[in-house]
Design an enzyme around this catalytic site. Structure first.
Site, PDB file in Angstrom:
ATOM      1  N   LYS A  14      52.699  31.832  31.630  1.00 51.67           N
ATOM      2  CA  LYS A  14      52.104  32.377  30.236  1.00 51.67           C
ATOM      3  C   LYS A  14      52.596  31.391  29.314  1.00 51.67           C
ATOM      4  CE  LYS A  14      50.184  36.603  30.718  1.00 51.67           C
ATOM      5  NZ  LYS A  14      49.030  37.119  30.227  1.00 51.67           N
TER       6      LYS A  14
ATOM      7  N   LYS B 134      38.265  31.773  41.784  1.00 52.55           N
ATOM      8  CA  LYS B 134      38.961  33.267  41.622  1.00 52.55           C
ATOM      9  C   LYS B 134      37.840  33.889  40.979  1.00 52.55           C
ATOM     10  CE  LYS B 134      42.815  35.898  39.973  1.00 52.55           C
ATOM     11  NZ  LYS B 134      43.353  36.507  40.249  1.00 52.55           N
TER      12      LYS B 134
ATOM     13  N   LYS C  79      36.891  38.074  35.091  1.00 55.53           N
ATOM     14  CA  LYS C  79      36.119  38.281  33.971  1.00 55.53           C
ATOM     15  C   LYS C  79      36.170  37.071  32.957  1.00 55.53           C
ATOM     16  CE  LYS C  79      34.987  42.434  33.120  1.00 55.53           C
ATOM     17  NZ  LYS C  79      35.133  43.697  32.500  1.00 55.53           N
TER      18      LYS C  79
END
Ligand code: TRP
Length: 328
Positions: free
Chosen positions: A113, A191, A194
């Protein structure tokens, strides 16, 4: 002896797709038969995604509907929303006091992250501690998760061990339950996600499914319809195996005919569309019923809340007793 207990959760990111279904949800549905299950919509965890909080209620509703369409059964499992159970937050606070910073700083998801430019805040660092309290407050024995969550589960076990060592044995050390589920790739071979816009949602209408399947990448070496294909490397073929085979589709024949060049990609995809439309048709039907029945959804979450809260508050009491910090 109580049945082994399971807890798992998903962040409410909106409507679910085939990847969520094949990778997790379909497995949860079968676990309901053997285990005592708790399934949680992790809305606090979703705050780390920078989702517009105005969206979260609708997303919770969409996830809940998809869960029910897929076969999670409130008669068998406790289905609830994380933020309905304030005990998670209280346990999170207590556990944060015994969690060395180094464990969290070393966590690969946290490092990723940060590397992706995300703001480095307290909640992001503490993500695995909140997840630990989700799991431990139900004394779950098993946690069905994907590989991306294994590092979090490792931290969970270390925190449980540390608590038990410091204050006496309260928590089991929860083990991951990796499903054999196949990874379903997105329309473009990455993968399914969304954010890549490469997904087929469980709630997609037949027309949209056809359109999306037409867009799917196939074996790049099969240029003309008559060229011999490589089904073992083709994403479309994987879908036939995962979704068509359980419906009784003759996938060996598709394999052979693709390999020999007899079956072109266009008819192969037509077949796949009709398979997916058939697989998802009961989902769409159930969704339409549930969308009309706001009261039923409310009731399911209310019952889940009551059951979860009972277990959670009992555990929190044990925690405080063990720490000699219970009053009254
Ligand atoms: N972190 C999990 C995910 O993103 C969701 C989650 C939150 C979870 N709390 C959990 C999963 C507890 C298992 C157990 O997929």
């Amino acid at each position: 002896m109580r049945r082994s207990r399971i807890l798992s959760g998903m962040r409410p990111t909106g409507r679910l797709h085939l990847g969520n279904y094949a990778g997790a949800l379909s497995n949860w549905v079968s676990l309901q038969e053997k285990y005592e299950c708790f399934f949680m919509i992790a809305d606090w965890h979703a705050l780390t995604d920078r989702t517009d909080t105005k969206q979260i209620k609708q997303n919770i509703r969409d996830v809940l509907i998809d869960w029910l369409c897929a076969g999670l059964d409130p008669e068998k499992s406790c289905i609830f929303v994380q933020s309905h159970i304030p005990e998670h937050a209280e346990l999170h606070l207590i556990l944060s006091m015994i969690t060395p910073l180094g464990w969290l700083e070393r966590c690969p998801t946290y490092k990723e992250k940060l590397a992706s430019g995300e703001e480095n805040n307290y909640g992001l660092l503490g993500y695995p501690v909140l997840m630990t309290s989700d799991i431990l407050i139900y004394k779950a024995d098993r946690v069905p998760v994907g590989e991306d969550q294994l590092a979090h589960l490792e931290i969970c076990r270390e925190i449980a061990r540390r608590f038990n060592f410091l204050y006496g044995k309260v928590f089991p050390e929860p083990q991951p339950l990796l499903s054999k589920a196949t990874k379903i790739l997105g329309l473009d071979g990455r993968k399914m996600s969304k954010s890549y816009d490469n997904y087929i949602a469980l709630s997609d209408e037949p027309k949209l499914i056809e359109k999306k399947v037409r867009r799917m990448f196939t074996d790049p070496e099969k240029v003309y319809a008559g060229d011999p294909g490589h089904p073992e490397k083709c994403n479309v073929y994987t879908y036939h195996e995962v979704f068509g085979k359980p419906l009784g589709e003759d996938v060996e024949k598709i394999f052979e005919e693709c390999k020999s060049g007899k079956l072109g990609c266009v008819p192969c995809k037509k077949k796949l569309s009709s398979v997916l439309i058939e697989v998802l048709s009961p989902f769409r039907k159930k969704r339409r019923e549930l969308e009309r029945d706001a009261g039923e959804l409310e009731k399911i979450l209310q019952e889940g809340r009551e059951k979860a809260r009972q277990v959670a508050s009992a555990t929190l009491r044990e925690v405080k007793d063990a720490m000699q910090m219970s009053f009254s």
